[in-house]
Design an enzyme around this catalytic site. Sequence first.
Site, PDB file in Angstrom:
ATOM      1  N   ASP A  12      40.158  32.481  42.339  1.00 50.96           N
ATOM      2  CA  ASP A  12      39.311  33.001  41.262  1.00 50.96           C
ATOM      3  C   ASP A  12      40.023  34.107  40.502  1.00 50.96           C
ATOM      4  O   ASP A  12      40.206  35.217  41.009  1.00 50.96           O
ATOM      5  CB  ASP A  12      38.013  33.557  41.863  1.00 50.96           C
ATOM      6  CG  ASP A  12      37.090  34.126  40.797  1.00 50.96           C
ATOM      7  OD1 ASP A  12      36.244  33.370  40.291  1.00 50.96           O
ATOM      8  OD2 ASP A  12      37.235  35.319  40.453  1.00 50.96           O
TER       9      ASP A  12
ATOM     10  N   TYR B 110      41.876  40.171  34.426  1.00 57.18           N
ATOM     11  CA  TYR B 110      42.648  40.647  35.585  1.00 57.18           C
ATOM     12  C   TYR B 110      44.143  40.745  35.283  1.00 57.18           C
ATOM     13  O   TYR B 110      44.896  41.303  36.066  1.00 57.18           O
ATOM     14  CB  TYR B 110      42.455  39.726  36.817  1.00 57.18           C
ATOM     15  CG  TYR B 110      41.035  39.525  37.270  1.00 57.18           C
ATOM     16  CD1 TYR B 110      39.991  40.326  36.809  1.00 57.18           C
ATOM     17  CD2 TYR B 110      40.712  38.521  38.187  1.00 57.18           C
ATOM     18  CE1 TYR B 110      38.683  40.119  37.231  1.00 57.18           C
ATOM     19  CE2 TYR B 110      39.409  38.325  38.616  1.00 57.18           C
ATOM     20  CZ  TYR B 110      38.396  39.111  38.121  1.00 57.18           C
ATOM     21  OH  TYR B 110      37.109  38.898  38.543  1.00 57.18           O
TER      22      TYR B 110
ATOM     23  N   LYS C 231      38.131  33.185  33.674  1.00 53.42           N
ATOM     24  CA  LYS C 231      36.965  33.675  32.919  1.00 53.42           C
ATOM     25  C   LYS C 231      37.416  34.211  31.569  1.00 53.42           C
ATOM     26  O   LYS C 231      38.484  34.824  31.479  1.00 53.42           O
ATOM     27  CB  LYS C 231      36.270  34.807  33.695  1.00 53.42           C
ATOM     28  CG  LYS C 231      36.102  34.539  35.173  1.00 53.42           C
ATOM     29  CD  LYS C 231      35.349  35.644  35.899  1.00 53.42           C
ATOM     30  CE  LYS C 231      35.454  35.476  37.404  1.00 53.42           C
ATOM     31  NZ  LYS C 231      36.716  35.938  38.010  1.00 53.42           N
TER      32      LYS C 231
ATOM     33  N   HIS D 170      32.714  35.683  31.310  1.00 52.04           N
ATOM     34  CA  HIS D 170      32.815  36.777  32.289  1.00 52.04           C
ATOM     35  C   HIS D 170      31.546  37.651  32.307  1.00 52.04           C
ATOM     36  O   HIS D 170      31.036  37.987  33.361  1.00 52.04           O
ATOM     37  CB  HIS D 170      34.057  37.619  31.994  1.00 52.04           C
ATOM     38  CG  HIS D 170      34.615  38.325  33.188  1.00 52.04           C
ATOM     39  ND1 HIS D 170      35.949  38.566  33.358  1.00 52.04           N
ATOM     40  CD2 HIS D 170      34.013  38.840  34.282  1.00 52.04           C
ATOM     41  CE1 HIS D 170      36.145  39.197  34.509  1.00 52.04           C
ATOM     42  NE2 HIS D 170      34.983  39.381  35.084  1.00 52.04           N
TER      43      HIS D 170
HETATM   44  P1  NAD Z   1      34.902  42.159  47.820  1.00 51.35           P
HETATM   45  O1  NAD Z   1      33.491  42.355  48.178  1.00 51.35           O
HETATM   46  O2  NAD Z   1      35.524  40.829  47.995  1.00 51.35           O
HETATM   47  O3  NAD Z   1      35.697  43.254  48.630  1.00 51.35           O
HETATM   48  C1  NAD Z   1      37.090  43.313  48.628  1.00 51.35           C
HETATM   49  C2  NAD Z   1      37.553  44.500  49.462  1.00 51.35           C
HETATM   50  O4  NAD Z   1      36.978  44.446  50.769  1.00 51.35           O
HETATM   51  C3  NAD Z   1      39.064  44.469  49.688  1.00 51.35           C
HETATM   52  O5  NAD Z   1      39.735  45.104  48.646  1.00 51.35           O
HETATM   53  C4  NAD Z   1      39.209  45.161  51.019  1.00 51.35           C
HETATM   54  O6  NAD Z   1      39.253  46.538  50.796  1.00 51.35           O
HETATM   55  C5  NAD Z   1      37.941  44.802  51.727  1.00 51.35           C
HETATM   56  N1  NAD Z   1      38.080  43.678  52.693  1.00 51.35           N
HETATM   57  C6  NAD Z   1      38.166  42.346  52.420  1.00 51.35           C
HETATM   58  N2  NAD Z   1      38.176  41.635  53.558  1.00 51.35           N
HETATM   59  C7  NAD Z   1      38.095  42.515  54.573  1.00 51.35           C
HETATM   60  C8  NAD Z   1      38.052  42.398  55.983  1.00 51.35           C
HETATM   61  N3  NAD Z   1      38.065  41.213  56.576  1.00 51.35           N
HETATM   62  N4  NAD Z   1      37.992  43.544  56.723  1.00 51.35           N
HETATM   63  C9  NAD Z   1      37.950  44.750  56.126  1.00 51.35           C
HETATM   64  N5  NAD Z   1      37.983  44.941  54.794  1.00 51.35           N
HETATM   65  C10 NAD Z   1      38.048  43.827  54.028  1.00 51.35           C
HETATM   66  O7  NAD Z   1      35.089  42.697  46.304  1.00 51.35           O
HETATM   67  P2  NAD Z   1      35.731  42.188  44.947  1.00 51.35           P
HETATM   68  O8  NAD Z   1      37.194  42.060  45.030  1.00 51.35           O
HETATM   69  O9  NAD Z   1      35.196  43.065  43.879  1.00 51.35           O
HETATM   70  O10 NAD Z   1      35.081  40.744  44.716  1.00 51.35           O
HETATM   71  C11 NAD Z   1      35.726  39.546  45.102  1.00 51.35           C
HETATM   72  C12 NAD Z   1      36.206  38.763  43.913  1.00 51.35           C
HETATM   73  O11 NAD Z   1      35.141  38.503  43.007  1.00 51.35           O
HETATM   74  C13 NAD Z   1      37.223  39.503  43.041  1.00 51.35           C
HETATM   75  O12 NAD Z   1      38.492  39.576  43.614  1.00 51.35           O
HETATM   76  C14 NAD Z   1      37.143  38.698  41.778  1.00 51.35           C
HETATM   77  O13 NAD Z   1      37.880  37.484  41.893  1.00 51.35           O
HETATM   78  C15 NAD Z   1      35.654  38.426  41.682  1.00 51.35           C
HETATM   79  N6  NAD Z   1      34.940  39.402  40.826  1.00 51.35           N
HETATM   80  C16 NAD Z   1      34.235  38.935  39.746  1.00 51.35           C
HETATM   81  C17 NAD Z   1      33.562  39.815  38.912  1.00 51.35           C
HETATM   82  C18 NAD Z   1      32.806  39.283  37.752  1.00 51.35           C
HETATM   83  O14 NAD Z   1      32.341  40.073  36.915  1.00 51.35           O
HETATM   84  N7  NAD Z   1      32.604  37.999  37.637  1.00 51.35           N
HETATM   85  C19 NAD Z   1      33.595  41.190  39.147  1.00 51.35           C
HETATM   86  C20 NAD Z   1      34.291  41.641  40.254  1.00 51.35           C
HETATM   87  C21 NAD Z   1      34.955  40.742  41.095  1.00 51.35           C
END
Ligand code: NAD
Length: 285
Positions: free
Chosen positions: A50, A55, A80, A113
């Site tokens: 994704d 990004y 997106k 997005h």
């Molecule tokens: P997330 O909830 O996936 O959290 C990611 C963070 O959690 C990592 O940086 C790390 O610090 C921690 N983490 C992950 N796995 C772990 C584990 N097993 N143990 C301990 N810590 C752990 O947050 P995110 O990155 O904001 O969301 C995931 C994805 O969603 C993004 O990478 C992106 O692709 C997408 N996204 C989309 C939008 C949108 O507006 N559509 C906005 C934000 C993110």
Amino acid sequence: MTDLNINSRIQLADGNSMPIEGLGVYKMTDEQQLVDSVHAAYNAGYRLFDTAQMYKNEAAVGKAIKQLDAKREDLFVTTKIAEENQGYDGVMSSFEESLKKLQMDYVDLLLVHWPIHQHFFETWRAFEKLKEQGLVKSIGASNYGMIHLEYLKTKANEMPVVDQIETHPYLSQESMINFNKENNIVTQAWAPLGRGRIFDDETLKKVADAHQKSPAQVILRWHLQRGITFIPKSVHETRIVENANIFDFELTAAEMEQLDGMNKNVRISQEPEMVYEIGHQYPHG
Ligand code: NAD
């Protein structure tokens, strides 16, 4: 539930299917780190990746995927359209750029997005066109609330088949998820782990201990059992693997209720309404 695995797919309303879990790559700006993360995820069984124009890492995703010994049809790539590229012409030309960066002939899923009022219907008209041209297999929305979807329905020929929204135990989004289900829209959770900020929650820790799983695994299992899809992000191989190992245990109905009860209606990011009204550019300052 027990026969599911990281490769399992969910049916979309347009006839295509999408892996239930994928790797999010937001904030992965170091090219080698991104390439390594995508490869680690692929080896752990992930097939969905994704990304987004915003990004600024579509080219790195393209490079990482090119290096994989994978059939294109076995992968599922989402990108997106950024707010600044909305509008009919903006979508068409910026998407062409995205495809070039990704080194692909098509993407599996293209999302708006964030909803913004300036180009609301024009943007969607371009999405329908790209689907018709075969450059995008499925079209969807992100951060669309009920009102945005109801409004889109007044003019759309096809509705989004996916709505990617912020949801985690502190923002359970129960009504929105039910609305999506009723409208044949698959909910995909972004920040499914609450961006790693809620792992110390006592309720979560207790459930995790009971299953000898990590808080991250319990949260992802909760998403799975409430019937939605999710794209956790990590750049660490051990965590990428850990986040995929959620198919060998089951939360009880009581544990599901405990996690449901963690909801505080707290967002990490912007209210979609603010973005819609003032076109506030991500990351919203
Ligand atoms: P997330 O909830 O996936 O959290 C990611 C963070 O959690 C990592 O940086 C790390 O610090 C921690 N983490 C992950 N796995 C772990 C584990 N097993 N143990 C301990 N810590 C752990 O947050 P995110 O990155 O904001 O969301 C995931 C994805 O969603 C993004 O990478 C992106 O692709 C997408 N996204 C989309 C939008 C949108 O507006 N559509 C906005 C934000 C993110």
